[in-house]
Scaffold this active site. Structure first.
Site, mmCIF file in Angstrom:
data_model
loop_
_atom_site.group_PDB
_atom_site.id
_atom_site.type_symbol
_atom_site.label_atom_id
_atom_site.label_comp_id
_atom_site.label_asym_id
_atom_site.label_seq_id
_atom_site.Cartn_x
_atom_site.Cartn_y
_atom_site.Cartn_z
ATOM 1 N N ASP A 113 -7.570 16.240 -4.105
ATOM 2 C CA ASP A 113 -7.459 14.840 -3.717
ATOM 3 C C ASP A 113 -8.255 13.974 -4.696
ATOM 4 O O ASP A 113 -9.479 14.091 -4.780
ATOM 5 C CB ASP A 113 -8.056 14.711 -2.299
ATOM 6 C CG ASP A 113 -7.406 13.624 -1.492
ATOM 7 O OD1 ASP A 113 -7.109 12.568 -2.084
ATOM 8 O OD2 ASP A 113 -7.215 13.814 -0.286
ATOM 9 N N ASP B 120 -5.169 9.333 -3.873
ATOM 10 C CA ASP B 120 -5.533 8.500 -2.727
ATOM 11 C C ASP B 120 -5.169 7.032 -2.995
ATOM 12 O O ASP B 120 -5.409 6.530 -4.102
ATOM 13 C CB ASP B 120 -7.059 8.630 -2.550
ATOM 14 C CG ASP B 120 -7.571 8.033 -1.262
ATOM 15 O OD1 ASP B 120 -7.119 8.470 -0.190
ATOM 16 O OD2 ASP B 120 -8.435 7.130 -1.318
ATOM 17 N N GLU C 13 -0.423 8.572 -2.351
ATOM 18 C CA GLU C 13 -0.503 7.917 -1.043
ATOM 19 C C GLU C 13 -0.285 6.432 -1.274
ATOM 20 O O GLU C 13 -1.023 5.794 -2.026
ATOM 21 C CB GLU C 13 -1.882 8.144 -0.413
ATOM 22 C CG GLU C 13 -1.941 7.573 0.997
ATOM 23 C CD GLU C 13 -3.349 7.322 1.517
ATOM 24 O OE1 GLU C 13 -3.526 7.339 2.734
ATOM 25 O OE2 GLU C 13 -4.265 7.089 0.709
ATOM 26 N N ASP D 265 -5.721 10.945 8.821
ATOM 27 C CA ASP D 265 -5.907 9.543 9.227
ATOM 28 C C ASP D 265 -5.047 9.178 10.436
ATOM 29 O O ASP D 265 -5.142 8.057 10.940
ATOM 30 C CB ASP D 265 -5.500 8.596 8.082
ATOM 31 C CG ASP D 265 -6.354 8.753 6.838
ATOM 32 O OD1 ASP D 265 -7.555 9.045 6.973
ATOM 33 O OD2 ASP D 265 -5.815 8.570 5.730
HETATM 34 C C1 GLC Z 1 -6.977 7.062 2.207
HETATM 35 C C2 GLC Z 1 -7.538 8.291 2.874
HETATM 36 C C3 GLC Z 1 -8.510 7.845 3.926
HETATM 37 C C4 GLC Z 1 -9.614 7.080 3.257
HETATM 38 C C5 GLC Z 1 -9.069 5.936 2.395
HETATM 39 C C6 GLC Z 1 -10.107 5.406 1.464
HETATM 40 O O1 GLC Z 1 -6.232 6.275 3.067
HETATM 41 O O2 GLC Z 1 -6.500 9.079 3.375
HETATM 42 O O3 GLC Z 1 -9.016 8.912 4.673
HETATM 43 O O4 GLC Z 1 -10.470 6.551 4.219
HETATM 44 O O5 GLC Z 1 -7.998 6.345 1.599
HETATM 45 O O6 GLC Z 1 -10.385 6.339 0.458
#
Ligand code: GLC
Length: 546
Positions: free
Chosen positions: A95, A195, A245, A320
Protein backbone atom coordinates in the site's frame (compact mmCIF):
# COMPACT_ATOMS: atom_id res chain seq x y z
CA UNK A 1 -0.23 -8.56 -17.37
CA UNK A 2 -2.93 -11.05 -16.76
CA UNK A 3 -4.95 -10.25 -13.69
CA UNK A 4 -8.41 -11.10 -14.97
CA UNK A 5 -8.60 -14.57 -13.49
CA UNK A 6 -6.93 -13.50 -10.25
CA UNK A 7 -8.44 -12.84 -6.85
CA UNK A 8 -6.95 -10.45 -4.29
CA UNK A 9 -7.23 -10.90 -0.54
CA UNK A 10 -6.81 -7.84 1.64
CA UNK A 11 -5.01 -8.15 4.95
CA UNK A 12 -5.18 -5.52 7.67
CA UNK A 13 -2.01 -6.65 9.47
CA UNK A 14 -2.90 -5.09 12.80
CA UNK A 15 -5.99 -7.31 13.03
CA UNK A 16 -5.03 -10.47 11.17
CA UNK A 17 -2.86 -12.63 13.43
CA UNK A 18 -0.72 -11.75 16.41
CA UNK A 19 2.33 -13.98 16.91
CA UNK A 20 3.95 -12.40 19.97
CA UNK A 21 1.09 -11.70 22.34
CA UNK A 22 1.20 -7.88 22.23
CA UNK A 23 -2.42 -7.78 21.06
CA UNK A 24 -1.56 -6.49 17.59
CA UNK A 25 -1.14 -8.55 14.46
CA UNK A 26 2.27 -8.82 12.81
CA UNK A 27 4.17 -10.19 9.80
CA UNK A 28 5.04 -13.49 11.49
CA UNK A 29 1.33 -13.89 12.15
CA UNK A 30 0.62 -13.52 8.44
CA UNK A 31 3.32 -16.04 7.59
CA UNK A 32 1.70 -18.54 9.95
CA UNK A 33 -1.59 -18.20 8.05
CA UNK A 34 -0.27 -18.52 4.49
CA UNK A 35 -1.42 -22.12 4.26
CA UNK A 36 -4.97 -21.00 4.94
CA UNK A 37 -4.76 -18.36 2.19
CA UNK A 38 -3.30 -20.86 -0.20
CA UNK A 39 -6.10 -23.33 0.62
CA UNK A 40 -8.62 -20.57 -0.08
CA UNK A 41 -6.98 -20.11 -3.48
CA UNK A 42 -6.23 -16.39 -3.61
CA UNK A 43 -3.49 -15.05 -5.90
CA UNK A 44 -2.42 -11.78 -4.30
CA UNK A 45 -2.35 -10.33 -0.81
CA UNK A 46 -2.80 -6.61 -0.48
CA UNK A 47 -1.30 -5.61 2.86
CA UNK A 48 -2.34 -2.26 4.34
CA UNK A 49 0.62 -0.20 5.64
CA UNK A 50 3.06 -1.71 8.14
CA UNK A 51 5.66 1.05 7.81
CA UNK A 52 6.93 3.09 10.77
CA UNK A 53 4.11 5.38 11.79
CA UNK A 54 2.77 7.22 14.81
CA UNK A 55 -0.49 5.34 14.03
CA UNK A 56 -2.77 8.35 14.16
CA UNK A 57 -4.56 6.78 11.19
CA UNK A 58 -3.48 3.17 11.74
CA UNK A 59 -0.43 3.37 9.53
CA UNK A 60 -1.83 5.57 6.75
CA UNK A 61 0.36 8.23 8.34
CA UNK A 62 3.70 6.93 7.11
CA UNK A 63 6.87 8.20 8.80
CA UNK A 64 9.29 6.13 6.69
CA UNK A 65 8.30 4.44 3.44
CA UNK A 66 11.21 2.01 3.29
CA UNK A 67 11.20 0.31 6.67
CA UNK A 68 9.03 -1.92 8.84
CA UNK A 69 7.39 -0.64 12.00
CA UNK A 70 8.83 -2.76 14.83
CA UNK A 71 5.32 -3.52 16.05
CA UNK A 72 4.89 -5.60 12.86
CA UNK A 73 8.34 -7.21 12.84
CA UNK A 74 11.56 -6.74 10.90
CA UNK A 75 12.72 -6.46 7.30
CA UNK A 76 13.89 -10.08 7.60
CA UNK A 77 10.31 -11.07 8.49
CA UNK A 78 9.09 -9.23 5.43
CA UNK A 79 11.59 -11.02 3.20
CA UNK A 80 10.48 -14.35 4.65
CA UNK A 81 6.88 -13.39 3.97
CA UNK A 82 7.64 -12.63 0.31
CA UNK A 83 9.50 -15.91 -0.11
CA UNK A 84 6.95 -18.06 1.71
CA UNK A 85 4.06 -16.48 -0.18
CA UNK A 86 5.84 -16.99 -3.47
CA UNK A 87 6.33 -20.71 -2.69
CA UNK A 88 2.55 -20.92 -2.54
CA UNK A 89 2.05 -18.99 -5.76
CA UNK A 90 0.93 -15.88 -3.91
CA UNK A 91 2.21 -12.37 -4.67
CA UNK A 92 2.24 -9.36 -2.34
CA UNK A 93 0.77 -5.96 -3.11
CA UNK A 94 1.95 -3.09 -0.93
CA UNK A 95 0.00 0.00 0.00
CA UNK A 96 1.64 3.20 -1.19
CA UNK A 97 0.33 6.20 0.71
CA UNK A 98 1.70 8.92 -1.53
CA UNK A 99 -0.85 11.69 -1.18
CA UNK A 100 0.56 12.59 2.23
CA UNK A 101 3.22 11.69 4.77
CA UNK A 102 3.04 11.59 8.51
CA UNK A 103 4.10 14.84 10.15
CA UNK A 104 6.70 12.61 11.83
CA UNK A 105 8.36 11.94 8.47
CA UNK A 106 11.89 13.36 8.25
CA UNK A 107 10.86 15.54 5.29
CA UNK A 108 8.16 17.21 7.33
CA UNK A 109 10.37 17.56 10.37
CA UNK A 110 12.97 19.36 8.27
CA UNK A 111 10.21 21.56 6.89
CA UNK A 112 9.15 22.41 10.44
CA UNK A 113 12.74 23.29 11.27
CA UNK A 114 12.51 26.00 8.65
CA UNK A 115 14.17 24.19 5.72
CA UNK A 116 12.47 25.74 2.71
CA UNK A 117 13.57 22.99 0.38
CA UNK A 118 11.49 20.57 2.43
CA UNK A 119 8.66 23.04 2.92
CA UNK A 120 8.29 22.88 -0.86
CA UNK A 121 7.61 19.12 -0.49
CA UNK A 122 4.30 20.11 1.12
CA UNK A 123 1.78 22.91 0.82
CA UNK A 124 2.87 25.62 3.21
CA UNK A 125 1.10 28.97 2.96
CA UNK A 126 2.32 32.08 4.76
CA UNK A 127 -0.24 33.97 6.78
CA UNK A 128 -1.61 34.81 10.16
CA UNK A 129 -3.33 32.49 12.56
CA UNK A 130 -6.67 34.22 12.08
CA UNK A 131 -6.75 33.79 8.31
CA UNK A 132 -6.99 30.22 7.05
CA UNK A 133 -5.89 29.90 3.38
CA UNK A 134 -9.26 28.49 2.24
CA UNK A 135 -12.33 26.75 3.61
CA UNK A 136 -11.60 23.19 2.53
CA UNK A 137 -12.54 20.50 5.00
CA UNK A 138 -10.58 17.49 6.18
CA UNK A 139 -12.10 14.13 5.22
CA UNK A 140 -11.98 13.28 8.90
CA UNK A 141 -13.91 16.40 9.95
CA UNK A 142 -12.76 19.97 10.72
CA UNK A 143 -10.57 22.30 8.59
CA UNK A 144 -7.98 20.96 6.14
CA UNK A 145 -5.31 23.47 7.25
CA UNK A 146 -3.20 23.63 10.37
CA UNK A 147 -1.25 26.65 11.53
CA UNK A 148 2.39 26.42 12.63
CA UNK A 149 2.98 29.55 14.75
CA UNK A 150 6.78 29.20 14.77
CA UNK A 151 6.84 29.43 10.96
CA UNK A 152 3.91 31.79 10.51
CA UNK A 153 2.61 29.29 7.97
CA UNK A 154 -0.33 26.97 7.40
CA UNK A 155 0.02 23.48 5.92
CA UNK A 156 -2.58 21.44 4.05
CA UNK A 157 -3.89 18.11 5.36
CA UNK A 158 -6.87 16.59 3.54
CA UNK A 159 -6.97 13.87 6.22
CA UNK A 160 -5.78 14.03 9.84
CA UNK A 161 -3.54 16.93 10.87
CA UNK A 162 -0.82 14.30 11.32
CA UNK A 163 -1.04 13.57 7.56
CA UNK A 164 0.45 16.47 5.58
CA UNK A 165 -0.32 16.54 1.83
CA UNK A 166 2.69 16.12 -0.44
CA UNK A 167 3.28 18.59 -3.25
CA UNK A 168 3.53 16.47 -6.40
CA UNK A 169 4.05 19.60 -8.51
CA UNK A 170 7.58 19.54 -7.09
CA UNK A 171 9.67 17.15 -9.26
CA UNK A 172 11.90 16.32 -6.27
CA UNK A 173 8.86 14.82 -4.50
CA UNK A 174 8.03 12.68 -7.51
CA UNK A 175 11.63 11.41 -7.63
CA UNK A 176 11.60 10.51 -3.94
CA UNK A 177 8.41 8.51 -4.37
CA UNK A 178 9.78 6.66 -7.39
CA UNK A 179 12.68 5.57 -5.19
CA UNK A 180 10.20 4.06 -2.76
CA UNK A 181 8.60 1.99 -5.51
CA UNK A 182 12.01 0.81 -6.71
CA UNK A 183 12.96 -0.19 -3.18
CA UNK A 184 9.97 -2.50 -2.72
CA UNK A 185 10.10 -3.78 -6.26
CA UNK A 186 13.64 -4.96 -5.56
CA UNK A 187 12.31 -6.86 -2.54
CA UNK A 188 10.21 -8.96 -4.88
CA UNK A 189 6.69 -7.66 -4.39
CA UNK A 190 4.15 -8.36 -7.14
CA UNK A 191 2.34 -5.06 -7.17
CA UNK A 192 1.01 -1.99 -5.44
CA UNK A 193 -2.17 -0.36 -4.21
CA UNK A 194 -2.09 3.43 -4.39
CA UNK A 195 -3.94 5.18 -1.60
CA UNK A 196 -6.35 8.03 -2.61
CA UNK A 197 -4.27 8.40 -5.74
CA UNK A 198 -6.68 10.70 -7.55
CA UNK A 199 -6.09 13.44 -4.95
CA UNK A 200 -2.37 13.92 -5.63
CA UNK A 201 -2.60 16.88 -8.01
CA UNK A 202 -3.72 20.10 -6.33
CA UNK A 203 -4.76 23.27 -8.16
CA UNK A 204 -2.35 26.20 -8.36
CA UNK A 205 -4.51 28.43 -6.21
CA UNK A 206 -6.31 27.57 -3.01
CA UNK A 207 -9.80 29.02 -3.32
CA UNK A 208 -12.79 28.88 -1.03
CA UNK A 209 -15.40 26.38 -2.11
CA UNK A 210 -18.77 28.07 -1.99
CA UNK A 211 -20.60 24.82 -2.72
CA UNK A 212 -18.84 22.12 -0.78
CA UNK A 213 -15.80 20.95 1.15
CA UNK A 214 -13.25 21.70 -1.59
CA UNK A 215 -13.13 18.24 -3.13
CA UNK A 216 -14.18 19.49 -6.55
CA UNK A 217 -10.90 21.47 -6.74
CA UNK A 218 -8.46 18.70 -5.86
CA UNK A 219 -10.22 15.48 -6.96
CA UNK A 220 -8.84 14.20 -10.29
CA UNK A 221 -6.72 17.37 -10.28
CA UNK A 222 -5.02 19.10 -13.23
CA UNK A 223 -1.89 16.89 -13.62
CA UNK A 224 -3.04 13.64 -12.02
CA UNK A 225 -2.88 11.48 -15.15
CA UNK A 226 0.53 12.85 -16.18
CA UNK A 227 1.93 12.23 -12.70
CA UNK A 228 0.69 8.67 -12.65
CA UNK A 229 1.98 7.89 -16.11
CA UNK A 230 5.37 9.27 -15.16
CA UNK A 231 5.50 7.24 -11.95
CA UNK A 232 4.56 4.01 -13.73
CA UNK A 233 6.93 4.61 -16.63
CA UNK A 234 9.96 5.64 -14.58
CA UNK A 235 9.65 2.78 -12.11
CA UNK A 236 8.82 0.14 -14.71
CA UNK A 237 5.74 -1.18 -12.93
CA UNK A 238 3.51 -1.21 -16.02
CA UNK A 239 3.56 -5.01 -16.10
CA UNK A 240 2.92 -5.47 -12.39
CA UNK A 241 -0.49 -5.59 -10.73
CA UNK A 242 -1.52 -2.12 -9.61
CA UNK A 243 -4.74 -0.70 -8.23
CA UNK A 244 -5.68 2.86 -7.47
CA UNK A 245 -8.06 3.97 -4.77
CA UNK A 246 -10.21 6.70 -6.30
CA UNK A 247 -12.05 9.05 -4.04
CA UNK A 248 -15.27 10.58 -5.47
CA UNK A 249 -14.05 10.16 -9.05
CA UNK A 250 -15.94 10.15 -12.36
CA UNK A 251 -16.34 7.31 -14.83
CA UNK A 252 -14.44 9.30 -17.49
CA UNK A 253 -11.45 9.54 -15.15
CA UNK A 254 -11.76 5.90 -14.05
CA UNK A 255 -11.55 4.87 -17.68
CA UNK A 256 -8.18 6.59 -17.92
CA UNK A 257 -6.72 5.46 -14.59
CA UNK A 258 -7.42 1.84 -15.43
CA UNK A 259 -7.60 1.80 -19.21
CA UNK A 260 -5.72 -0.74 -21.29
CA UNK A 261 -2.88 1.17 -22.91
CA UNK A 262 -3.15 4.44 -20.95
CA UNK A 263 0.08 3.63 -19.13
CA UNK A 264 -1.55 4.16 -15.74
CA UNK A 265 -2.91 1.35 -13.52
CA UNK A 266 -4.17 -2.23 -13.95
CA UNK A 267 -7.46 -1.45 -12.23
CA UNK A 268 -9.23 0.89 -9.87
CA UNK A 269 -11.58 1.04 -6.90
CA UNK A 270 -14.48 3.44 -7.14
CA UNK A 271 -16.87 3.93 -4.24
CA UNK A 272 -20.13 5.26 -5.62
CA UNK A 273 -21.91 1.93 -5.11
CA UNK A 274 -20.99 2.07 -1.42
CA UNK A 275 -22.84 5.33 -0.83
CA UNK A 276 -26.35 4.06 -1.60
CA UNK A 277 -27.16 4.10 2.11
CA UNK A 278 -25.82 7.64 2.72
CA UNK A 279 -28.76 9.99 3.21
CA UNK A 280 -28.23 13.10 1.04
CA UNK A 281 -24.74 11.81 0.30
CA UNK A 282 -23.73 12.17 3.97
CA UNK A 283 -21.99 9.13 5.41
CA UNK A 284 -23.11 10.16 8.88
CA UNK A 285 -26.84 10.10 8.13
CA UNK A 286 -28.48 6.70 7.98
CA UNK A 287 -30.74 5.48 5.23
CA UNK A 288 -32.04 2.08 4.12
CA UNK A 289 -29.87 1.03 1.13
CA UNK A 290 -31.40 1.95 -2.21
CA UNK A 291 -30.96 -1.28 -4.18
CA UNK A 292 -32.22 0.26 -7.44
CA UNK A 293 -29.50 2.86 -7.14
CA UNK A 294 -26.93 0.21 -6.25
CA UNK A 295 -27.78 -1.61 -9.48
CA UNK A 296 -27.62 1.62 -11.52
CA UNK A 297 -24.16 2.47 -10.19
CA UNK A 298 -22.77 -1.02 -10.69
CA UNK A 299 -24.21 -1.00 -14.19
CA UNK A 300 -22.75 2.41 -15.00
CA UNK A 301 -19.25 1.38 -13.92
CA UNK A 302 -19.37 -2.16 -15.29
CA UNK A 303 -20.71 -1.30 -18.71
CA UNK A 304 -18.84 2.01 -18.83
CA UNK A 305 -15.43 0.51 -18.07
CA UNK A 306 -16.10 -2.28 -20.55
CA UNK A 307 -16.91 0.24 -23.28
CA UNK A 308 -13.43 1.78 -22.94
CA UNK A 309 -11.55 -1.48 -22.37
CA UNK A 310 -10.82 -0.51 -18.77
CA UNK A 311 -10.80 -2.76 -15.74
CA UNK A 312 -12.56 -2.55 -12.37
CA UNK A 313 -11.50 -3.87 -9.01
CA UNK A 314 -14.79 -5.27 -7.68
CA UNK A 315 -15.49 -5.29 -3.96
CA UNK A 316 -17.95 -4.72 -1.12
CA UNK A 317 -15.55 -4.57 1.79
CA UNK A 318 -12.27 -3.08 2.89
CA UNK A 319 -10.76 -1.66 6.06
CA UNK A 320 -12.78 1.57 5.68
CA UNK A 321 -16.20 0.03 5.05
CA UNK A 322 -18.74 -1.59 7.32
CA UNK A 323 -19.18 -5.35 6.89
CA UNK A 324 -21.31 -6.11 3.86
CA UNK A 325 -23.49 -8.77 5.47
CA UNK A 326 -24.56 -6.22 8.10
CA UNK A 327 -25.06 -3.59 5.44
CA UNK A 328 -26.80 -5.16 2.43
CA UNK A 329 -27.53 -8.61 3.85
CA UNK A 330 -29.01 -10.08 7.00
CA UNK A 331 -27.17 -11.08 10.17
CA UNK A 332 -30.13 -13.09 11.49
CA UNK A 333 -32.24 -15.73 9.80
CA UNK A 334 -30.71 -15.33 6.33
CA UNK A 335 -27.12 -14.74 7.40
CA UNK A 336 -25.68 -17.56 5.33
CA UNK A 337 -27.91 -17.08 2.30
CA UNK A 338 -27.36 -13.33 2.15
CA UNK A 339 -23.57 -13.55 2.62
CA UNK A 340 -23.34 -16.10 -0.20
CA UNK A 341 -25.60 -14.06 -2.47
CA UNK A 342 -23.45 -10.97 -1.93
CA UNK A 343 -20.32 -12.98 -2.63
CA UNK A 344 -21.72 -14.35 -5.89
CA UNK A 345 -23.05 -10.97 -6.95
CA UNK A 346 -19.63 -9.29 -6.68
CA UNK A 347 -17.37 -12.16 -7.81
CA UNK A 348 -19.22 -12.80 -11.05
CA UNK A 349 -19.04 -9.18 -12.24
CA UNK A 350 -16.51 -8.12 -14.87
CA UNK A 351 -13.42 -7.21 -12.83
CA UNK A 352 -10.91 -8.53 -10.34
CA UNK A 353 -12.57 -9.41 -7.01
CA UNK A 354 -11.12 -8.31 -3.69
CA UNK A 355 -11.95 -10.18 -0.50
CA UNK A 356 -11.38 -8.35 2.77
CA UNK A 357 -10.23 -10.54 5.68
CA UNK A 358 -13.20 -12.11 7.45
CA UNK A 359 -15.63 -11.31 4.65
CA UNK A 360 -15.21 -14.91 3.53
CA UNK A 361 -16.60 -16.00 6.91
CA UNK A 362 -19.60 -13.66 6.86
CA UNK A 363 -18.17 -11.62 9.73
CA UNK A 364 -20.67 -8.94 10.89
CA UNK A 365 -20.13 -5.39 12.17
CA UNK A 366 -18.40 -4.86 15.52
CA UNK A 367 -21.64 -4.13 17.40
CA UNK A 368 -19.83 -2.07 20.06
CA UNK A 369 -22.20 -0.17 22.36
CA UNK A 370 -19.86 2.34 23.94
CA UNK A 371 -17.75 4.99 22.20
CA UNK A 372 -14.84 3.92 24.44
CA UNK A 373 -14.65 0.65 22.49
CA UNK A 374 -13.86 2.45 19.23
CA UNK A 375 -10.33 3.31 18.13
CA UNK A 376 -10.56 4.99 14.71
CA UNK A 377 -9.70 8.68 14.41
CA UNK A 378 -12.55 9.37 11.96
CA UNK A 379 -15.07 7.64 14.23
CA UNK A 380 -13.95 9.55 17.31
CA UNK A 381 -14.01 12.88 15.45
CA UNK A 382 -17.47 12.26 14.04
CA UNK A 383 -18.83 11.12 17.37
CA UNK A 384 -18.02 14.63 18.64
CA UNK A 385 -19.37 16.29 15.50
CA UNK A 386 -22.63 14.34 15.70
CA UNK A 387 -23.12 15.32 19.34
CA UNK A 388 -22.39 18.96 18.39
CA UNK A 389 -25.01 18.68 15.65
CA UNK A 390 -27.49 17.94 18.45
CA UNK A 391 -27.83 14.16 18.29
CA UNK A 392 -28.32 12.40 21.62
CA UNK A 393 -25.66 9.90 22.72
CA UNK A 394 -27.98 7.09 21.72
CA UNK A 395 -28.67 8.56 18.28
CA UNK A 396 -25.00 9.27 17.68
CA UNK A 397 -24.05 5.71 18.65
CA UNK A 398 -26.61 4.30 16.25
CA UNK A 399 -24.86 6.11 13.41
CA UNK A 400 -21.39 5.14 14.64
CA UNK A 401 -22.41 1.48 14.94
CA UNK A 402 -23.49 1.44 11.30
CA UNK A 403 -20.72 3.57 9.83
CA UNK A 404 -17.53 3.27 11.84
CA UNK A 405 -14.46 2.01 10.02
CA UNK A 406 -13.75 -0.09 13.10
CA UNK A 407 -16.54 -2.42 11.96
CA UNK A 408 -14.04 -4.01 9.62
CA UNK A 409 -11.02 -3.67 11.88
CA UNK A 410 -11.97 -6.13 14.60
CA UNK A 411 -9.63 -9.15 14.81
CA UNK A 412 -9.85 -11.97 12.31
CA UNK A 413 -11.79 -14.89 13.77
CA UNK A 414 -9.81 -18.12 13.53
CA UNK A 415 -11.27 -20.49 16.08
CA UNK A 416 -13.53 -20.86 19.10
CA UNK A 417 -12.30 -19.64 22.48
CA UNK A 418 -10.27 -16.72 23.72
CA UNK A 419 -9.95 -13.82 21.25
CA UNK A 420 -10.92 -16.21 18.46
CA UNK A 421 -7.30 -17.31 18.19
CA UNK A 422 -6.13 -13.85 17.14
CA UNK A 423 -3.89 -13.16 20.12
CA UNK A 424 -2.77 -14.70 23.39
CA UNK A 425 -2.66 -11.18 24.83
CA UNK A 426 -5.20 -8.36 25.02
CA UNK A 427 -6.42 -7.39 21.55
CA UNK A 428 -5.94 -3.72 20.59
CA UNK A 429 -9.65 -3.61 19.70
CA UNK A 430 -12.52 -5.85 20.80
CA UNK A 431 -14.26 -8.66 18.92
CA UNK A 432 -17.91 -8.87 17.88
CA UNK A 433 -20.10 -11.15 19.96
CA UNK A 434 -20.55 -13.40 16.95
CA UNK A 435 -16.85 -14.35 17.19
CA UNK A 436 -17.85 -17.30 19.36
CA UNK A 437 -19.59 -19.05 16.48
CA UNK A 438 -18.26 -17.49 13.25
CA UNK A 439 -14.68 -18.57 12.64
CA UNK A 440 -12.36 -20.28 10.18
CA UNK A 441 -12.20 -23.57 12.04
CA UNK A 442 -15.97 -24.07 12.04
CA UNK A 443 -16.36 -23.04 8.42
CA UNK A 444 -13.51 -25.13 7.08
CA UNK A 445 -15.25 -28.15 8.58
CA UNK A 446 -18.65 -27.35 7.10
CA UNK A 447 -19.07 -28.07 3.40
CA UNK A 448 -22.04 -25.68 3.21
CA UNK A 449 -20.28 -22.71 4.85
CA UNK A 450 -19.83 -19.20 3.50
CA UNK A 451 -16.08 -19.83 3.49
CA UNK A 452 -16.45 -22.89 1.27
CA UNK A 453 -18.67 -20.84 -1.02
CA UNK A 454 -15.97 -18.18 -1.46
CA UNK A 455 -13.46 -20.90 -2.17
CA UNK A 456 -15.74 -22.28 -4.84
CA UNK A 457 -16.17 -18.85 -6.44
CA UNK A 458 -12.39 -18.44 -6.63
CA UNK A 459 -12.08 -21.85 -8.25
CA UNK A 460 -14.86 -21.13 -10.73
CA UNK A 461 -13.10 -17.98 -11.95
CA UNK A 462 -10.10 -20.13 -12.84
CA UNK A 463 -12.16 -22.87 -14.47
CA UNK A 464 -14.52 -20.68 -16.48
CA UNK A 465 -12.81 -18.24 -18.76
CA UNK A 466 -16.22 -16.68 -19.23
CA UNK A 467 -16.18 -15.40 -15.64
CA UNK A 468 -12.72 -13.90 -15.98
CA UNK A 469 -13.04 -12.50 -19.47
CA UNK A 470 -16.64 -12.42 -20.64
CA UNK A 471 -18.57 -9.27 -21.53
CA UNK A 472 -21.30 -7.98 -19.25
CA UNK A 473 -24.78 -6.54 -19.70
CA UNK A 474 -27.33 -5.90 -16.97
CA UNK A 475 -30.81 -7.46 -17.20
CA UNK A 476 -34.01 -7.06 -15.11
CA UNK A 477 -33.13 -3.38 -14.82
CA UNK A 478 -36.69 -2.31 -13.97
CA UNK A 479 -36.69 -4.45 -10.85
CA UNK A 480 -35.71 -2.56 -7.64
CA UNK A 481 -35.30 -5.78 -5.63
CA UNK A 482 -32.97 -7.70 -7.89
CA UNK A 483 -29.54 -7.23 -9.37
CA UNK A 484 -29.06 -9.43 -12.43
CA UNK A 485 -26.64 -9.55 -15.31
CA UNK A 486 -25.54 -11.62 -18.24
CA UNK A 487 -21.96 -12.52 -19.13
CA UNK A 488 -20.94 -13.76 -22.59
CA UNK A 489 -17.85 -15.21 -24.17
CA UNK A 490 -18.10 -16.75 -27.63
CA UNK A 491 -21.01 -19.20 -27.50
CA UNK A 492 -21.00 -19.37 -23.73
CA UNK A 493 -23.45 -17.42 -21.56
CA UNK A 494 -23.93 -16.99 -17.85
CA UNK A 495 -26.81 -15.26 -16.07
CA UNK A 496 -26.63 -14.18 -12.47
CA UNK A 497 -29.74 -13.35 -10.43
CA UNK A 498 -29.44 -11.83 -6.96
CA UNK A 499 -32.42 -11.15 -4.72
CA UNK A 500 -31.50 -8.38 -2.28
CA UNK A 501 -34.70 -8.74 -0.24
CA UNK A 502 -35.63 -10.81 2.79
CA UNK A 503 -38.84 -11.84 0.96
CA UNK A 504 -39.48 -13.68 -2.28
CA UNK A 505 -39.59 -11.67 -5.51
CA UNK A 506 -40.77 -12.31 -9.03
CA UNK A 507 -38.51 -11.79 -11.99
CA UNK A 508 -39.82 -10.00 -15.08
CA UNK A 509 -38.56 -12.68 -17.39
CA UNK A 510 -39.99 -15.89 -15.96
CA UNK A 511 -37.32 -18.03 -14.34
CA UNK A 512 -39.11 -21.01 -15.85
CA UNK A 513 -37.32 -20.34 -19.12
CA UNK A 514 -34.48 -22.10 -17.29
CA UNK A 515 -33.57 -24.85 -17.66
CA UNK A 516 -34.31 -24.59 -21.34
CA UNK A 517 -32.10 -26.57 -23.62
CA UNK A 518 -28.49 -26.03 -22.91
CA UNK A 519 -28.83 -24.14 -19.60
CA UNK A 520 -27.73 -25.63 -16.32
CA UNK A 521 -27.66 -24.30 -12.79
CA UNK A 522 -24.00 -23.58 -12.06
CA UNK A 523 -24.36 -22.15 -8.57
CA UNK A 524 -26.97 -21.32 -5.95
CA UNK A 525 -27.15 -20.57 -2.26
CA UNK A 526 -30.09 -22.83 -1.39
CA UNK A 527 -29.87 -26.59 -0.89
CA UNK A 528 -33.45 -27.34 -1.99
CA UNK A 529 -34.34 -26.91 -5.63
CA UNK A 530 -36.20 -23.76 -6.63
CA UNK A 531 -39.68 -24.20 -8.18
CA UNK A 532 -38.61 -21.35 -10.50
CA UNK A 533 -41.78 -19.39 -9.74
CA UNK A 534 -39.79 -16.70 -7.93
CA UNK A 535 -36.51 -16.00 -6.19
CA UNK A 536 -36.49 -16.90 -2.50
CA UNK A 537 -35.15 -14.48 0.19
CA UNK A 538 -31.59 -13.42 -0.74
CA UNK A 539 -31.48 -16.13 -3.34
CA UNK A 540 -28.59 -16.30 -5.79
CA UNK A 541 -29.06 -18.31 -8.99
CA UNK A 542 -26.36 -18.65 -11.61
CA UNK A 543 -27.24 -20.36 -14.90
CA UNK A 544 -24.71 -21.38 -17.50
CA UNK A 545 -25.12 -22.18 -21.18
CA UNK A 546 -22.05 -23.91 -22.59
C1 GLC B 1 -7.56 5.79 2.27
C2 GLC B 1 -7.38 4.64 3.23
C3 GLC B 1 -7.85 5.08 4.58
C4 GLC B 1 -7.02 6.24 5.02
C5 GLC B 1 -7.01 7.36 3.97
C6 GLC B 1 -5.93 8.35 4.23
O1 GLC B 1 -8.89 6.12 2.09
O2 GLC B 1 -8.03 3.50 2.75
O3 GLC B 1 -7.81 4.05 5.53
O4 GLC B 1 -7.51 6.75 6.22
O5 GLC B 1 -6.80 6.87 2.68
O6 GLC B 1 -4.68 7.79 3.97
Amino acid sequence: MDFKDKVVYQIYPKSFQDSDGDGRGDLQGIISRLDYLSWLGVDYLWLTPFFPSPQRDNGYDVANYCAIDPQYGTMADFETLVAEARKRGIGLMLDMVFNHTSTEHIWFKRALNGDEQYQSYYFFQSGTADKIPCNWESKFGGPAWKYVPALGKWYLHLFDEGQADLNWENPAVREELKQVIRFWKAKGVAGFRFDVVNLISKPKKFEDDGQGDGRRFYTDGPHVHEFLQELVRDTGIGNMVTVGELSSTTLANGQRYAGAGTGELSMCFSFHHLKVDYKDGDKWQLMVPDIGNLRELLQEWQEGMQASDSWNAVFWCNHDQPRVVSRFGDTGRYWKESAKMLAGCIHLLRGTPYIYQGEELGMPNAGFRDIGQYRDVETLNYHKILRERGLSEEEAMKVIQARSRDNSRTPMQWQAGRNAGFTAGTPWIGLPEAAASIHVEAEQNDSDSILQFYRKLIRLRKEQKLIAEGSIAFIETENPDIIAYRRKLGQQELVVYCNFRSHSVHTAKDLRQYPATGWRLLLSNYAEENSLAELRPYELMVWLKD
